[in-house]
Design a protein around this motif. Structure first.
Motif, mmCIF file in Angstrom:
data_model
loop_
_atom_site.group_PDB
_atom_site.id
_atom_site.type_symbol
_atom_site.label_atom_id
_atom_site.label_comp_id
_atom_site.label_asym_id
_atom_site.label_seq_id
_atom_site.Cartn_x
_atom_site.Cartn_y
_atom_site.Cartn_z
ATOM 1 N N ALA B 61 27.215 22.871 8.450
ATOM 2 C CA ALA B 61 28.395 22.203 7.889
ATOM 3 C C ALA B 61 28.336 20.687 8.160
ATOM 4 O O ALA B 61 27.296 20.073 8.031
ATOM 5 C CB ALA B 61 29.644 22.834 8.462
ATOM 6 N N ASP B 62 29.479 20.131 8.586
ATOM 7 C CA ASP B 62 29.508 18.676 8.804
ATOM 8 C C ASP B 62 29.569 18.328 10.278
ATOM 9 O O ASP B 62 30.059 17.260 10.650
ATOM 10 C CB ASP B 62 30.722 18.073 8.079
ATOM 11 N N TRP B 63 29.102 19.213 11.136
ATOM 12 C CA TRP B 63 29.091 18.920 12.570
ATOM 13 C C TRP B 63 28.093 17.794 12.844
ATOM 14 O O TRP B 63 26.987 17.798 12.296
ATOM 15 C CB TRP B 63 28.680 20.163 13.374
ATOM 16 N N THR B 64 28.494 16.847 13.662
ATOM 17 C CA THR B 64 27.580 15.759 14.010
ATOM 18 C C THR B 64 27.456 15.642 15.527
ATOM 19 O O THR B 64 28.407 15.941 16.262
ATOM 20 C CB THR B 64 28.067 14.397 13.454
ATOM 21 N N PHE B 65 26.301 15.206 15.945
ATOM 22 C CA PHE B 65 26.051 15.030 17.378
ATOM 23 C C PHE B 65 26.688 13.719 17.839
ATOM 24 O O PHE B 65 26.530 12.682 17.200
ATOM 25 C CB PHE B 65 24.529 15.001 17.608
ATOM 26 N N GLU B 66 27.419 13.784 18.964
ATOM 27 C CA GLU B 66 28.084 12.587 19.486
ATOM 28 C C GLU B 66 27.386 12.042 20.731
ATOM 29 O O GLU B 66 27.024 10.882 20.788
ATOM 30 C CB GLU B 66 29.549 12.909 19.848
ATOM 31 N N SER B 67 27.235 12.895 21.736
ATOM 32 C CA SER B 67 26.618 12.406 22.979
ATOM 33 C C SER B 67 26.086 13.552 23.835
ATOM 34 O O SER B 67 26.429 14.720 23.618
ATOM 35 C CB SER B 67 27.641 11.609 23.796
ATOM 36 N N GLU B 68 25.287 13.168 24.799
ATOM 37 C CA GLU B 68 24.748 14.149 25.761
ATOM 38 C C GLU B 68 24.857 13.535 27.157
ATOM 39 O O GLU B 68 24.455 12.381 27.361
ATOM 40 C CB GLU B 68 23.280 14.428 25.434
ATOM 41 N N VAL B 69 25.439 14.266 28.086
ATOM 42 C CA VAL B 69 25.533 13.786 29.476
ATOM 43 C C VAL B 69 24.885 14.840 30.376
ATOM 44 O O VAL B 69 25.285 16.004 30.364
ATOM 45 C CB VAL B 69 27.006 13.567 29.902
ATOM 46 N N VAL B 70 23.872 14.399 31.107
ATOM 47 C CA VAL B 70 23.225 15.329 32.050
ATOM 48 C C VAL B 70 23.547 14.860 33.458
ATOM 49 O O VAL B 70 23.185 13.757 33.860
ATOM 50 C CB VAL B 70 21.695 15.365 31.850
ATOM 51 N N SER B 71 24.279 15.683 34.174
ATOM 52 C CA SER B 71 24.562 15.369 35.590
ATOM 53 C C SER B 71 24.374 16.654 36.385
ATOM 54 O O SER B 71 23.269 17.174 36.406
ATOM 55 C CB SER B 71 25.971 14.796 35.731
ATOM 56 N N ALA B 72 25.447 17.134 37.001
ATOM 57 C CA ALA B 72 25.318 18.413 37.703
ATOM 58 C C ALA B 72 25.115 19.529 36.694
ATOM 59 O O ALA B 72 24.592 20.595 37.018
ATOM 60 C CB ALA B 72 26.565 18.666 38.535
ATOM 61 N N ASN B 73 25.575 19.285 35.480
ATOM 62 C CA ASN B 73 25.329 20.236 34.386
ATOM 63 C C ASN B 73 25.045 19.439 33.114
ATOM 64 O O ASN B 73 25.044 18.210 33.122
ATOM 65 C CB ASN B 73 26.523 21.176 34.203
ATOM 66 N N LEU B 74 24.806 20.169 32.030
ATOM 67 C CA LEU B 74 24.538 19.502 30.752
ATOM 68 C C LEU B 74 25.807 19.563 29.905
ATOM 69 O O LEU B 74 26.438 20.622 29.805
ATOM 70 C CB LEU B 74 23.392 20.225 30.028
ATOM 71 N N ASN B 75 26.176 18.436 29.316
ATOM 72 C CA ASN B 75 27.330 18.399 28.410
ATOM 73 C C ASN B 75 26.903 17.756 27.105
ATOM 74 O O ASN B 75 26.430 16.613 27.089
ATOM 75 C CB ASN B 75 28.466 17.576 29.023
ATOM 76 N N VAL B 76 27.085 18.494 26.033
ATOM 77 C CA VAL B 76 26.736 17.976 24.708
ATOM 78 C C VAL B 76 28.024 17.914 23.885
ATOM 79 O O VAL B 76 28.754 18.911 23.808
ATOM 80 C CB VAL B 76 25.711 18.901 24.004
ATOM 81 N N VAL B 77 28.290 16.741 23.323
ATOM 82 C CA VAL B 77 29.522 16.597 22.527
ATOM 83 C C VAL B 77 29.170 16.503 21.050
ATOM 84 O O VAL B 77 28.312 15.717 20.654
ATOM 85 C CB VAL B 77 30.318 15.343 22.974
ATOM 86 N N LEU B 78 29.836 17.352 20.262
ATOM 87 C CA LEU B 78 29.656 17.349 18.811
ATOM 88 C C LEU B 78 31.029 17.139 18.179
ATOM 89 O O LEU B 78 32.053 17.467 18.795
ATOM 90 C CB LEU B 78 29.094 18.694 18.337
ATOM 91 N N SER B 79 31.059 16.627 16.966
ATOM 92 C CA SER B 79 32.370 16.459 16.329
ATOM 93 C C SER B 79 32.332 16.830 14.855
ATOM 94 O O SER B 79 31.263 16.795 14.209
ATOM 95 C CB SER B 79 32.858 15.023 16.507
ATOM 96 N N HIS B 80 33.497 17.228 14.407
ATOM 97 C CA HIS B 80 33.672 17.572 12.997
ATOM 98 C C HIS B 80 35.087 17.126 12.629
ATOM 99 O O HIS B 80 36.054 17.845 12.874
ATOM 100 C CB HIS B 80 33.515 19.089 12.820
#
Lengths: 370, 171
Positions: B61-80
């Motif tokens: 669909a129209d999901w887009t990648f916003e950011s990735e933060v790797v620290s104690a865990n991995l966090n991936v932010v996507l937006s629509h």
């Protein structure tokens, strides 16, 4: 409104006591050490970005400011003073942002702005008390105390902003400025505060990012140290296992040698037994042979004896025969003499002839046998 | 003569109609093929991949990648649009109950909408509330995933299909 401002200034000026309830709330906060801490911070940012209403934004930033301070206490309790300082700084930048959002709400004539302002002033007062309480802690390093003092000064900055808003409000109430002028000037204030808050938040975010990176590096270092320890332990374990293996091998070799020696001894014993057995068998064989030889000699002797006996018997028989023949001859001679004397009868003569023929035959047969 | 003209006109009309319909069917068919190809190429393309964590998100669909933060865990932010997704890793030894408790603690003053199985939904108590939906997904031996969707509460119903779509594209 003046009452509110008074309480706010008083709150910022008289930070004493009242931290107990606040301290208990730290149990409900996500620890900065938690695996999910950054996730919750990202969620906050997303929530704030998704919120359009200025009053709501102010409430959110006020909540974040309070949470940062609680987290700061948690960090301090765990001895992480650097993170605690960082969180105090972030708490203040959120408070400033809340104030900027509130000013914007007021400039747009938001009906809820006054209520939000009241709520924010109470929170600010509580945080101020908590900061003062932190400052009074004896175990706090001097550097941290300096950081908290700066934070308190920043709280005072927020109080000054509130004063500026209050002055405008007073001017409006007194009719010195129109509603339009009030909104316009409030908008200018909002823009200024937002700009400052944005700058501070960015600074705080940058610091947080750096702190996060250093935490990450520290975590990596800890991880590497842990891995090194694990590797060392593994190596130690390997060495121990190798030593055990060598010991086991030596033990096995010793056992094998012992076993071999035992087997050799057994073999030698067996060989000795076999030799003994062979000697015994040989002795038995010799004994048997001797017995056999003795038996044979006995047999031969017995046969010789028998032969001799037979010969003797034969000789005796021959002698007896000879004696009998001699006796018969003598008897014949005597009979012939008698017949001659008593006048011979023809029948007897024939008989005598025949007898003499038979005797001759027997004699020739007996000689043939001899 | 008029009859002949009528007949010719009807014949022309029918012919035109048949040719037109045929053309439309062909056009429909080619559109369908193109759509299929697009879906296939979308499925082949990846929106995000992280080999270290063994995570891949297929393009959808129209999901887009916003950011990735790797620290104690991995966090991936996507937006629509007004829907945001945070895909986070959590240690496999942590239960969803523990995770929910921690997320609720971090959320502050919220109203829990539902809490069933591997999902948690709550919303803030603001005028314009933001709704948060958390999905728990078992991932591998060491890490599990939580997929957090956040959207203005008023736009949640619209966002639902995109939530389901993204959930089906995370591997």
């Amino acid at each position: 409104m003046k009452k509110q401002l008074f309480s706010l200034v008083l709150g910022a000026g008289l930070f004493v006591g009242g931290g107990q309830v606040f301290a208990n709330e730290t149990e409900e906060v996500v620890s900065p050490d938690s695996e999910l801490y950054d996730t919750t911070r990202i969620m906050e940012e997303v929530e704030y970005d998704l919120t359009d209403d200025a009053s709501d934004k102010a409430i959110l930033q006020d909540q974040y400011a309070t949470e940062r301070l609680k987290e700061s206490q948690v960090a301090m309790e765990s001895g992480d003073i650097e993170t605690a300082e960082q969180l105090v700084e972030e708490s203040n930048s959120s408070a400033e942002q809340a104030d900027a959002d509130l000013t914007e709400a007021k400039s747009s004539g938001d009906e809820d702005a006054e209520e939000v302002e009241e709520s924010l002033s109470k929170s600010l007062e509580e945080r101020s008390k908590e900061l003062t309480k932190l400052l009074e802690r004896e175990d706090l390093p001097e550097e941290a105390k300096q950081g908290i003092s700066n934070a308190i000064k920043q709280v005072e900055n927020v109080v000054q902003r509130a004063k500026q808003r209050e002055e405008l409000q007073s001017k409006l109430v007194d009719g010195e400025i129109t509603e339009e002028e009030f909104k316009s000037e409030m908008k200018v204030l909002a823009e200024t505060f937002k700009e400052e808050a944005k700058k501070n938040r960015e600074e705080a975010k940058k610091n947080r990012e750096e702190a996060r990176k250093s935490r990450e590096e520290a975590r990596k270092s800890r991880e590497e140290a842990r891995k090194s320890r694990a590797k060392a332990k593994e190596r130690e374990e390997e060495l121990r296992e190798e030593a055990e293996e060598r010991e086991e091998e030596a033990r096995e070799e010793a056992e094998e040698r012992e076993e071999e020696a035992r087997e050799e001894a057994e073999e030698r014993e067996e060989e000795a037994r076999e030799r003994e057995e062979e000697a015994r068998e040989e002795a038995e064989e010799r004994e048997e042979e001797l017995r056999e030889e003795a038996r044979e000699r006995e047999e031969e002797l017995r046969e010789e004896a028998e032969e001799r006996e037979e010969e003797e018997r034969e000789e005796a028989r021959e002698r007896e025969e000879e004696a009998r023949e001699e006796a018969e001859e003598r008897e014949e001679e005597s009979r012939e003499e008698d017949e001659d004397e008593d006048e011979d009868e023809d029948d007897d003569d024939d008989e005598d002839d025949e007898n003499s023929r038979n005797e001759g035959k027997d004699n020739s047969r007996g000689r043939g046998n001899q | 003569m008029t009859k002949k003209w009528h007949f010719a006109f009807i014949l022309f009309f029918i012919t035109t109609l048949l040719v037109g319909c045929n053309g439309e069917t062909e056009s429909d068919n080619s559109a369908e093929v193109n759509q299929k190809e697009n879906v296939e190429s979308e499925e082949n393309e990846l929106l995000y991949v992280n080999e270290a964590y063994g995570i891949s998100i297929a393009q959808n669909a129209d999901w887009t990648f916003e950011s990735e933060v790797v620290s104690a865990n991995l966090n991936v932010v996507l937006s629509h649009n007004k829907l945001e997704a945070i895909i986070s890793t959590v240690s496999a030894d942590r239960t969803f109950e523990e995770i929910k408790q921690e997320l609720k603690s971090g959320a502050g003053d919220v109203e829990v909408i539902s809490e069933e199985g591997h999902t948690l939904s709550y919303k803030s108590k603001l005028k314009n509330a933001v709704r948060t939906d958390v999905y728990f997904k078992e991932h591998n031996d060491s890490k599990n995933l939580i997929i957090i969707f956040m959207s203005p509460n008023s736009e949640y119903e619209q966002a639902k299909p995109n939530i389901k779509s993204l959930l089906n594209h995370i591997n």
